[in-house]
Design a protein around this motif. Structure first.
Motif, PDB file in Angstrom:
ATOM      1  N   GLU A 170       8.761  -5.665  -3.057  1.00  0.00           N
ATOM      2  CA  GLU A 170       7.754  -6.149  -2.282  1.00  0.00           C
ATOM      3  C   GLU A 170       6.606  -5.246  -2.318  1.00  0.00           C
ATOM      4  N   GLN A 171       6.893  -3.861  -2.103  1.00  0.00           N
ATOM      5  CA  GLN A 171       5.859  -3.019  -1.978  1.00  0.00           C
ATOM      6  C   GLN A 171       5.278  -2.843  -3.102  1.00  0.00           C
ATOM      7  N   ILE A 172       5.952  -2.715  -4.352  1.00  0.00           N
ATOM      8  CA  ILE A 172       5.423  -2.633  -5.796  1.00  0.00           C
ATOM      9  C   ILE A 172       4.532  -3.993  -5.962  1.00  0.00           C
ATOM     10  N   ALA A 173       5.055  -5.036  -5.471  1.00  0.00           N
ATOM     11  CA  ALA A 173       4.323  -6.239  -5.855  1.00  0.00           C
ATOM     12  C   ALA A 173       2.688  -6.251  -4.776  1.00  0.00           C
ATOM     13  N   GLN A 174       2.816  -5.723  -3.605  1.00  0.00           N
ATOM     14  CA  GLN A 174       1.921  -5.591  -2.986  1.00  0.00           C
ATOM     15  C   GLN A 174       0.746  -4.772  -3.485  1.00  0.00           C
ATOM     16  N   VAL A 175       1.043  -3.697  -4.414  1.00  0.00           N
ATOM     17  CA  VAL A 175      -0.221  -2.926  -5.053  1.00  0.00           C
ATOM     18  C   VAL A 175      -0.757  -3.933  -6.001  1.00  0.00           C
ATOM     19  N   SER A 176       0.005  -4.876  -6.687  1.00  0.00           N
ATOM     20  CA  SER A 176      -0.749  -5.988  -7.669  1.00  0.00           C
ATOM     21  C   SER A 176      -1.592  -6.852  -6.788  1.00  0.00           C
ATOM     22  N   VAL A 177      -1.206  -7.273  -5.479  1.00  0.00           N
ATOM     23  CA  VAL A 177      -1.881  -8.217  -4.594  1.00  0.00           C
ATOM     24  C   VAL A 177      -3.040  -7.413  -4.204  1.00  0.00           C
ATOM     25  N   LYS A 178      -2.910  -5.904  -4.022  1.00  0.00           N
ATOM     26  CA  LYS A 178      -4.098  -5.355  -3.504  1.00  0.00           C
ATOM     27  C   LYS A 178      -5.198  -5.227  -4.457  1.00  0.00           C
ATOM     28  N   ASN A 179      -4.735  -4.873  -5.439  1.00  0.00           N
ATOM     29  CA  ASN A 179      -5.692  -4.465  -6.919  1.00  0.00           C
ATOM     30  C   ASN A 179      -6.313  -5.849  -7.214  1.00  0.00           C
ATOM     31  N   HIS A 180      -5.553  -6.922  -7.215  1.00  0.00           N
ATOM     32  CA  HIS A 180      -6.189  -8.239  -7.474  1.00  0.00           C
ATOM     33  C   HIS A 180      -7.323  -8.552  -6.545  1.00  0.00           C
ATOM     34  N   LYS A 181      -6.905  -8.248  -5.363  1.00  0.00           N
ATOM     35  CA  LYS A 181      -7.872  -8.503  -4.233  1.00  0.00           C
ATOM     36  C   LYS A 181      -9.272  -7.613  -4.415  1.00  0.00           C
ATOM     37  N   ALA A 201       3.318   3.674   2.428  1.00  0.00           N
ATOM     38  CA  ALA A 201       1.755   3.585   2.368  1.00  0.00           C
ATOM     39  C   ALA A 201       1.028   2.267   1.880  1.00  0.00           C
ATOM     40  N   VAL A 202       1.720   1.617   0.971  1.00  0.00           N
ATOM     41  CA  VAL A 202       1.282   0.360   0.404  1.00  0.00           C
ATOM     42  C   VAL A 202       1.375  -0.726   1.647  1.00  0.00           C
ATOM     43  N   SER A 203       2.743  -0.697   2.151  1.00  0.00           N
ATOM     44  CA  SER A 203       3.110  -2.035   3.032  1.00  0.00           C
ATOM     45  C   SER A 203       2.452  -1.629   4.416  1.00  0.00           C
ATOM     46  N   GLN A 204       1.887  -0.444   4.684  1.00  0.00           N
ATOM     47  CA  GLN A 204       1.246  -0.418   5.746  1.00  0.00           C
ATOM     48  C   GLN A 204      -0.469  -0.488   5.825  1.00  0.00           C
ATOM     49  N   GLY A 205      -0.763  -0.692   4.694  1.00  0.00           N
ATOM     50  CA  GLY A 205      -2.151  -0.905   4.512  1.00  0.00           C
ATOM     51  C   GLY A 205      -3.075   0.216   4.256  1.00  0.00           C
ATOM     52  N   LEU A 206      -2.516   1.290   4.129  1.00  0.00           N
ATOM     53  CA  LEU A 206      -3.190   2.663   4.101  1.00  0.00           C
ATOM     54  C   LEU A 206      -4.218   2.719   2.609  1.00  0.00           C
ATOM     55  N   THR A 207      -3.598   2.040   1.728  1.00  0.00           N
ATOM     56  CA  THR A 207      -4.350   2.354   0.329  1.00  0.00           C
ATOM     57  C   THR A 207      -5.469   0.975   0.086  1.00  0.00           C
ATOM     58  N   GLU A 208      -5.493   0.097   1.354  1.00  0.00           N
ATOM     59  CA  GLU A 208      -6.380  -0.971   1.225  1.00  0.00           C
ATOM     60  C   GLU A 208      -7.961  -0.261   1.377  1.00  0.00           C
ATOM     61  N   LEU A 209      -8.826  -1.070   1.137  1.00  0.00           N
ATOM     62  CA  LEU A 209     -10.246  -0.681   1.031  1.00  0.00           C
ATOM     63  C   LEU A 209     -10.564  -0.243   2.311  1.00  0.00           C
ATOM     64  N   ASP A 210      -9.914  -0.828   3.409  1.00  0.00           N
ATOM     65  CA  ASP A 210     -10.359  -0.081   4.876  1.00  0.00           C
ATOM     66  C   ASP A 210      -9.142   0.813   5.375  1.00  0.00           C
ATOM     67  N   LYS A 220      -6.391   4.332   5.145  1.00  0.00           N
ATOM     68  CA  LYS A 220      -6.786   5.681   5.398  1.00  0.00           C
ATOM     69  C   LYS A 220      -7.357   6.429   3.998  1.00  0.00           C
ATOM     70  N   LEU A 221      -6.560   5.963   2.908  1.00  0.00           N
ATOM     71  CA  LEU A 221      -6.793   6.309   1.623  1.00  0.00           C
ATOM     72  C   LEU A 221      -6.878   5.134   0.702  1.00  0.00           C
ATOM     73  N   PRO A 222      -8.035   4.434   0.542  1.00  0.00           N
ATOM     74  CA  PRO A 222      -8.396   3.372  -0.470  1.00  0.00           C
ATOM     75  C   PRO A 222      -7.850   3.935  -1.978  1.00  0.00           C
ATOM     76  N   ILE A 223      -7.130   2.762  -2.617  1.00  0.00           N
ATOM     77  CA  ILE A 223      -6.610   3.489  -4.000  1.00  0.00           C
ATOM     78  C   ILE A 223      -6.978   2.213  -4.912  1.00  0.00           C
ATOM     79  N   SER A 224      -7.326   2.469  -6.134  1.00  0.00           N
ATOM     80  CA  SER A 224      -7.922   1.328  -6.733  1.00  0.00           C
ATOM     81  C   SER A 224      -8.977   0.456  -6.267  1.00  0.00           C
ATOM     82  N   THR A 225     -10.178   1.019  -5.887  1.00  0.00           N
ATOM     83  CA  THR A 225     -10.957   0.266  -5.174  1.00  0.00           C
ATOM     84  C   THR A 225     -11.657  -1.026  -6.093  1.00  0.00           C
ATOM     85  N   ASP A 226     -11.721  -0.528  -7.440  1.00  0.00           N
ATOM     86  CA  ASP A 226     -12.407  -1.542  -8.290  1.00  0.00           C
ATOM     87  C   ASP A 226     -11.449  -2.589  -8.791  1.00  0.00           C
TER      88      ASP A 226
END
Lengths: 382, 141
Positions: free
Chosen positions: A156-167, A307-316, A318-324
């Motif tokens: 699920e954490q791995i899939a969440q990366v894909s969800v975040k990046n598609h968002k 870090a992914v499941s806690q939302g740390l890598t989302e745009l808002d 602590k450390l946004p990853i793959s913002t584009d």
């Protein structure tokens, strides 16, 4: 005044599939945009490096340049698998730092067919192709499985990366896929190599990106928002490489090429991982983003998943990853992808990333990693 | 009868018959202790030339694994493709090697399962030779 290289212009041709355009035309588009951004013409460019993998022929660099009329400047083609654009940028940076040139152009171009990359691009030998051991995703699937076993990283954490990046990709007009995707859609998409599913992968495609670098001496003439190329490190894999192209190994305890490049880059930039405002990572597959976020020392070993499941890598976060949207959304034109990351990093540091803008962005880290362990870590600063 | 040739030079012990006697060979570095597959002049890890030949154990276990569910790109024969398990096998000596896993159902593969080397005909080359390829088969009790 030092001799750091400064980014004064960026350009990109949307990543996607453009059967009507030649690879040289894609390059021209990105270069034209970068030159316009820097308020210069091609005649002002003193040297050029061009990155490409799958369409490489001896004249490709000059052919892109000749779109702007004949030139006599030195133009060199660069190939370093998925890290080609990073290696190309490093050549341009060295040309500036060495002091001989004040304006240098780095360009990445690529056109690739749909589906898996051709075996030769990843450096596979004929026997690997004949025995079916040349499918890149199988190596990432096995790395993902080991990470899951060792640290409890979940699918699920791995899939969440894909969800975040598609968002994030949905907010990026230059991405191939601009549609958000749910966790269920990612998890339930076709299995490519267990445990990884189709929507966890990037797709090879077409695209181009260009960056104009200037010496500190002249940069202020061209830009009011200088972004400094604080470091660009390039390493290939030590032994072993239990990844794409490698077929045997031994536990030597060596650090990975990504970690080696990261350490070198942090040292050159005079910063630590804690100073990074946002990062663009090699998300060839979603588990890769988690694994590389640890190899880059942005998170401790085993903490990339949480870090992914806690939302740390989302745009808002602590450390946004793959913002584009990462290459999961943009697609991966191999020779151009690294410079596509630089495009996003510079936009963010200029405060011009629109709906994707990260607050108080001061330092952007860009990481690409490909066959043979070619890894580039670039640090941009304002 | 077609000639037998190895999938790659310097990796199989000779003679190539009988097939069951073939082992994987390589080198051990006397300087850093690393093992590597195939004949080589310099240590792949530390560049030392102080190497000794090494014949690898035919036994190992599954280190990590996946199932190939989509046909690999050409020249892999597309029409005969069926999903198959692949693993990083950890040999008893400590060498990791990528391999197709045979004698193994798609749901059967798991970490640490014991496997054994088998050498068999993989494909025919452009000269009509039978190319010998290694695989590892699951050892079942």
């Amino acid at each position: 005044m030092g001799n750091e290289a400064v980014v004064i212009g960026i350009g990109i041709h949307k990543f996607g599939r453009f059967p009507e355009k030649s690879v040289e035309e894609l390059g021209k588009y990105a270069v034209e945009m970068a030159l316009a951004d820097a308020n210069i013409g091609f005649k002002d460019v003193q040297a050029m490096f061009l990155s490409n993998s799958g369409n490489l022929y001896p004249g490709i660099g000059p052919k892109v340049a000749f779109m702007f009329g004949r030139t006599t400047i030195p133009i060199v083609n660069v190939e370093a698998a998925c890290a080609g654009g990073g290696a190309c940028l490093r050549m341009a940076q060295m040309a500036i730092k060495q002091g001989e040139y004040d304006i240098v152009l780095a360009v990445g171009v690529e056109k690739q067919p749909r589906g898996f990359l051709a075996p030769a691009i990843s450096g596979y030998e004929h026997w690997q192709a004949m025995s079916g051991l040349d499918e890149n995703p199988m190596y990432w699937a096995m790395k993902a499985r080991l990470h899951m076993k060792k640290y409890g990283t979940t699918i699920e954490q791995i899939a969440q990366v894909s969800v975040k990046n598609h968002k994030n990709g949905a907010l990026n007009p230059n991405a191939m896929y601009q549609k958000p995707m749910t966790l269920e859609e990612v998890l339930n998409s076709r299995v490519v190599c267990d445990p990884l599913t189709l929507y966890m992968f990037c797709a090879p495609n077409d695209g181009a990106a260009a960056v104009v670098l200037a010496s500190e001496k002249v940069a202020r003439r061209y830009t009011t928002k200088p972004v400094f190329l604080a470091a660009c490190a390039h390493r290939i894999s030590p032994y072993p490489e239990l990844d794409v192209g490698g077929y045997f190994g031994y536990n030597t305890g060596n650090k990975t090429s990504t970690t080696l490049a990261a350490i070198e880059a942090y040292e050159k930039a005079g910063i630590g991982p804690e100073d990074v405002s946002l990062a663009e990572l090699q998300d060839t597959d979603a588990s890769g983003e988690i694994i590389f976020s640890e190899e880059l020392l942005l998170f401790k070993e085993g903490e990339g998943g949480p870090a992914v499941s806690q939302g740390l890598t989302e745009l808002d976060g602590k450390l946004p990853i793959s913002t584009d949207g990462g290459i999961i959304s943009k697609g991966e034109p191999v020779g151009a992808s690294a410079l596509g990351q630089i495009y996003e990093g510079v936009l963010q540091l200029r405060g011009m990333a629109g709906p994707r803008q990260v607050k108080n962005a001061r330092v952007a880290l860009c990481h690409v990693r490909g066959a043979l362990g070619h890894a580039c870590v670039t640090i941009l600063k304002v | 009868m077609a000639n037998l040739v190895p999938f790659k030079n310097g990796v199989f012990t000779t003679p190539l018959q009988p097939l069951e006697n073939i082992r994987l060979k390589g080198v051990k570095c006397l300087s850093c202790g690393s093992l590597a597959l195939g004949e080589r002049e310099y240590c792949i890890n530390c560049t030392s030339k102080d190497l000794e030949p090494h014949i690898f154990s035919k036994y190992g276990k599954i280190y990590s694994y996946t199932i190939i569910r989509h046909a690999p790109p050409p020249p892999y024969p597309q029409e005969s493709f069926k999903p198959f398990p692949v693993a990083w096998v950890e040999l008893e000596d400590g060498l990791y090697i990528i391999s197709e896993i045979t004698n193994c159902g798609l749901d059967e593969i798991d970490f640490d399962l014991p496997v054994e080397l088998v050498v068999e005909k993989g494909w025919t080359d452009e000269n009509g030779n039978d190319v010998l390829m290694y695989k590892f088969k699951l050892i079942k009790k």
